[in-house]
Design a protein around this motif. Structure first.
Motif, PDB file in Angstrom:
ATOM      1  N   UNK A 259      34.164  26.806  55.097  1.00 43.50           N
ATOM      2  CA  UNK A 259      33.972  25.156  54.893  1.00 43.50           C
ATOM      3  C   UNK A 259      32.449  24.986  54.107  1.00 43.50           C
ATOM      4  N   UNK A 260      31.528  25.749  54.505  1.00 47.89           N
ATOM      5  CA  UNK A 260      30.081  25.731  54.004  1.00 47.89           C
ATOM      6  C   UNK A 260      30.095  25.722  52.478  1.00 47.89           C
ATOM      7  N   UNK A 261      30.906  26.741  52.031  1.00 49.37           N
ATOM      8  CA  UNK A 261      30.664  27.210  50.331  1.00 49.37           C
ATOM      9  C   UNK A 261      31.945  26.583  49.792  1.00 49.37           C
ATOM     10  N   UNK A 262      32.943  25.829  50.853  1.00 46.87           N
ATOM     11  CA  UNK A 262      34.311  25.492  49.933  1.00 46.87           C
ATOM     12  C   UNK A 262      34.940  26.362  49.588  1.00 46.87           C
ATOM     13  N   UNK A 263      34.985  27.733  49.864  1.00 51.54           N
ATOM     14  CA  UNK A 263      35.796  28.936  49.235  1.00 51.54           C
ATOM     15  C   UNK A 263      37.010  29.025  50.360  1.00 51.54           C
ATOM     16  N   UNK A 264      38.023  29.807  49.917  1.00 56.15           N
ATOM     17  CA  UNK A 264      38.891  30.271  50.864  1.00 56.15           C
ATOM     18  C   UNK A 264      38.547  31.827  50.793  1.00 56.15           C
ATOM     19  N   UNK A 265      38.696  32.740  51.903  1.00 58.51           N
ATOM     20  CA  UNK A 265      38.388  33.843  51.900  1.00 58.51           C
ATOM     21  C   UNK A 265      39.610  34.578  52.392  1.00 58.51           C
ATOM     22  N   UNK A 266      40.009  35.628  51.366  1.00 57.31           N
ATOM     23  CA  UNK A 266      41.060  36.431  51.650  1.00 57.31           C
ATOM     24  C   UNK A 266      40.702  37.835  51.801  1.00 57.31           C
ATOM     25  N   UNK A 267      41.193  38.468  52.982  1.00 53.85           N
ATOM     26  CA  UNK A 267      41.030  39.841  53.197  1.00 53.85           C
ATOM     27  C   UNK A 267      42.500  40.563  53.414  1.00 53.85           C
ATOM     28  N   UNK A 268      42.180  41.669  52.659  1.00 50.26           N
ATOM     29  CA  UNK A 268      43.433  42.678  52.784  1.00 50.26           C
ATOM     30  C   UNK A 268      42.927  43.950  53.351  1.00 50.26           C
ATOM     31  N   UNK A 269      43.812  44.515  54.324  1.00 52.61           N
ATOM     32  CA  UNK A 269      43.670  45.898  54.608  1.00 52.61           C
ATOM     33  C   UNK A 269      45.176  46.581  54.510  1.00 52.61           C
ATOM     34  N   UNK A 270      45.070  47.665  53.857  1.00 50.48           N
ATOM     35  CA  UNK A 270      46.247  48.434  53.862  1.00 50.48           C
ATOM     36  C   UNK A 270      46.134  49.902  53.280  1.00 50.48           C
ATOM     37  N   UNK A 271      47.169  50.441  53.149  1.00 47.22           N
ATOM     38  CA  UNK A 271      46.916  52.229  52.983  1.00 47.22           C
ATOM     39  C   UNK A 271      46.690  51.908  51.285  1.00 47.22           C
ATOM     40  N   UNK A 272      45.819  52.780  50.977  1.00 43.10           N
ATOM     41  CA  UNK A 272      45.116  52.856  49.573  1.00 43.10           C
ATOM     42  C   UNK A 272      46.134  53.335  48.712  1.00 43.10           C
ATOM     43  N   UNK A 273      46.289  52.901  47.537  1.00 41.76           N
ATOM     44  CA  UNK A 273      47.111  53.418  46.407  1.00 41.76           C
ATOM     45  C   UNK A 273      46.720  53.225  45.147  1.00 41.76           C
ATOM     46  N   UNK A 274      47.036  53.850  44.062  1.00 40.29           N
ATOM     47  CA  UNK A 274      46.769  53.527  42.526  1.00 40.29           C
ATOM     48  C   UNK A 274      47.498  52.339  42.180  1.00 40.29           C
ATOM     49  N   UNK A 275      46.592  51.334  41.436  1.00 36.64           N
ATOM     50  CA  UNK A 275      47.198  49.976  40.879  1.00 36.64           C
ATOM     51  C   UNK A 275      47.261  48.967  42.184  1.00 36.64           C
ATOM     52  N   UNK A 276      46.652  49.291  43.225  1.00 35.77           N
ATOM     53  CA  UNK A 276      46.788  48.212  44.330  1.00 35.77           C
ATOM     54  C   UNK A 276      45.647  46.816  43.867  1.00 35.77           C
ATOM     55  N   UNK A 277      44.478  47.211  43.261  1.00 40.16           N
ATOM     56  CA  UNK A 277      43.626  46.163  42.841  1.00 40.16           C
ATOM     57  C   UNK A 277      44.572  45.298  41.760  1.00 40.16           C
ATOM     58  N   UNK A 278      45.091  45.859  40.863  1.00 41.79           N
ATOM     59  CA  UNK A 278      45.770  45.097  39.932  1.00 41.79           C
ATOM     60  C   UNK A 278      46.871  44.426  40.526  1.00 41.79           C
ATOM     61  N   UNK A 279      47.734  44.654  41.373  1.00 35.30           N
ATOM     62  CA  UNK A 279      48.634  43.947  41.860  1.00 35.30           C
ATOM     63  C   UNK A 279      48.248  42.771  42.650  1.00 35.30           C
TER      64      UNK A 279
END
Length: 451
Positions: A259-279
């Motif tokens: 709320x202080x910065x008016x952002x929503x923060x999304x966190x993701x934890x999962x098994x790493x794999x190629x193209x994960x960031x793109x998805x």
């Protein structure tokens, strides 16, 4: 005095905005710095550019299409400027030293990109050499076999195909050419027939949800982004009340408001794999969210992603329903590319009907294709399939042997267990005659793939 209509005013406004953006980019051209010295294990790529919606996806797409592994990233795009830093390696975990690749990155992301067509964005390929077919429908055993058989009977050569399945739904983007001319199909009657017959095939499954077929020779979006869009539009992220899938296997996705910065923060934890960031970036972009800051760490087996986002209208996530939708859509985006089961890799001389014949063998052996990547280049077909047995069971050794006997002259390997192998030259006669006798191979591996 000339009369200026409202439509002309709108056109003029858009034109001026476009010209202003071009001028701004000329005065502030993108800058790319590639550093192979400061990082011990990775090449560091820094991109500074004027900010615009979708630029993060554009950069990630270019790096992903080069099969680079992004191990770390820092992104900041507050205000009118965009700055990000990527640590990347090749598939073997080494720094990027290939001068051709480094030069391509500089040209694609640097000052020269300012004056290229906006069609360049996000891997868009301009070509009229093939016809694109988009399919969306209920997944079922033998679906790819039926689709490829229809196209073969209609004298269409399948140049490339990518098929994803998720949550009982199947999506495919296929590039085909005319068997006789080797170019795109232009006859409207023939295009109409192709669409009609493929719609009949897709309609043969569960009619509770719709099926869709699009046939076009127009320039379309990058294939993998288009598959995400198709499945998102189909609402594959919705899970039924009777969905009993293991919660522990799902990615850990959380969304909270800062709320202080008016952002929503999304966190993701999962098994790493190629193209994960793109998805994940692709999904946030197509859901009309802007990434202002992000931290990415994928150096361990588990990947961690943190995004500070707002909707394109400037607001953070407004309700619990919106929060749940963001979580579900990101979970689905990650799961679509994860395939469990038997991995089959086929490389051989390409010919008309090859995909139809191979997938027919799978169907006759009660195998279901859960994901497929089919490409042809220089007269060679390079195909990767992920398959399961009936009712999702593991494919047994008898089925593997049956497939070997059907295809013939194969190399068979169970990945992760090198002791289980078969002779490279099987004497079994192939149903394809001499098709697979000339330095071709089929690799089979029992794996859980995140690539």
């Amino acid at each position: 005095m000339a009369f200026i209509s409202e439509g002309n005013m709108n056109f003029s406004s858009h034109y001026m905005d476009d010209e202003y953006e071009k001028l701004f980019r000329r005065l502030n051209p993108p800058r790319v710095v590639i550093d192979n010295e400061s990082g011990k294990r990775a090449t560091v790529i820094r991109v500074d550019s004027a900010n615009k919606h979708g630029i993060l996806l554009e950069v990630v797409q270019i790096l992903t299409d080069l099969n680079l592994i992004i191990t770390k990233a820092y992104i900041s795009s507050d205000g009118g400027w965009f700055m990000d830093v990527f640590n990347v390696t090749d598939q073997d975990g080494n720094k990027i030293i290939d001068e051709a690749i480094l030069e391509y990155i500089e040209k694609s992301l640097g000052p020269e990109s300012c004056f290229s067509s906006p069609m360049r964005s996000v891997g868009l390929k301009q070509t009229m050499e093939h016809t694109t077919i988009e399919l969306m429908g209920s997944d079922r055993p033998g679906l790819l076999s039926e689709v490829s058989a229809v196209l073969t009977n209609l004298k269409c050569n399948i140049v490339s195909t990518e098929v994803w399945t998720h949550n009982t739904r199947a999506a495919a983007v296929m590039h085909v050419t005319d068997d006789e001319t080797g170019s795109s199909i232009t006859d409207p009657n023939r295009l109409s027939l192709i669409k009609e017959l493929l719609c009949n095939v897709l309609g043969g499954g569960n009619r509770n949800r719709g099926a869709k077929t699009v046939v076009t020779d127009e320039v379309t979006t990058h294939t993998e982004r288009r598959l995400h869009q198709m499945m998102f539009d189909d609402r594959d992220y919705e899970r039924g009340s009777d969905d009993e899938s293991d919660e522990k296997q799902r990615p850990n996705v959380n969304v909270v408001n800062w709320s202080d910065k008016d952002y929503s923060v999304v966190t993701i934890r999962c098994k790493d794999r190629p193209k994960l960031l793109f998805d994940t970036v692709c999904t946030l972009t197509d859901m009309q969210y802007v990434v202002f800051h992000a931290n990415i760490n994928a150096e361990r087996p588990e990947a961690y992603q943190e995004y500070y986002i707002r909707h394109i209208d400037g607001s953070p996530v407004k309700s619990d329903a919106e929060r749940q939708r963001v979580i579900q859509c990101l979970e689905a985006a990650i799961e679509r590319r994860v395939s469990e089961g038997l991995k089959l890799e086929l490389c051989t001389t390409d010919r008309i009907g090859l995909l139809s014949d191979v997938t027919r063998i799978f169907r006759e052996n009660s195998l279901t294709v859960t994901r497929a990547e089919v490409t042809t280049k220089g007269g060679k077909a390079v195909n990767t399939f992920y398959v399961r047995g009936a009712s999702g069971c593991v494919v047994d050794s008898k089925t593997i042997e049956s497939i070997r006997q059907a295809i013939g002259n194969t190399i068979l390997k169970v990945k992760g267990n090198p002791e289980e192998s078969v002779p490279q030259d099987s004497p079994t006669r192939s149903i394809f005659g001499g098709l697979f006798k000339s330095r071709s191979f089929v690799n089979f591996g029992l794996v859980k793939s995140y690539s």
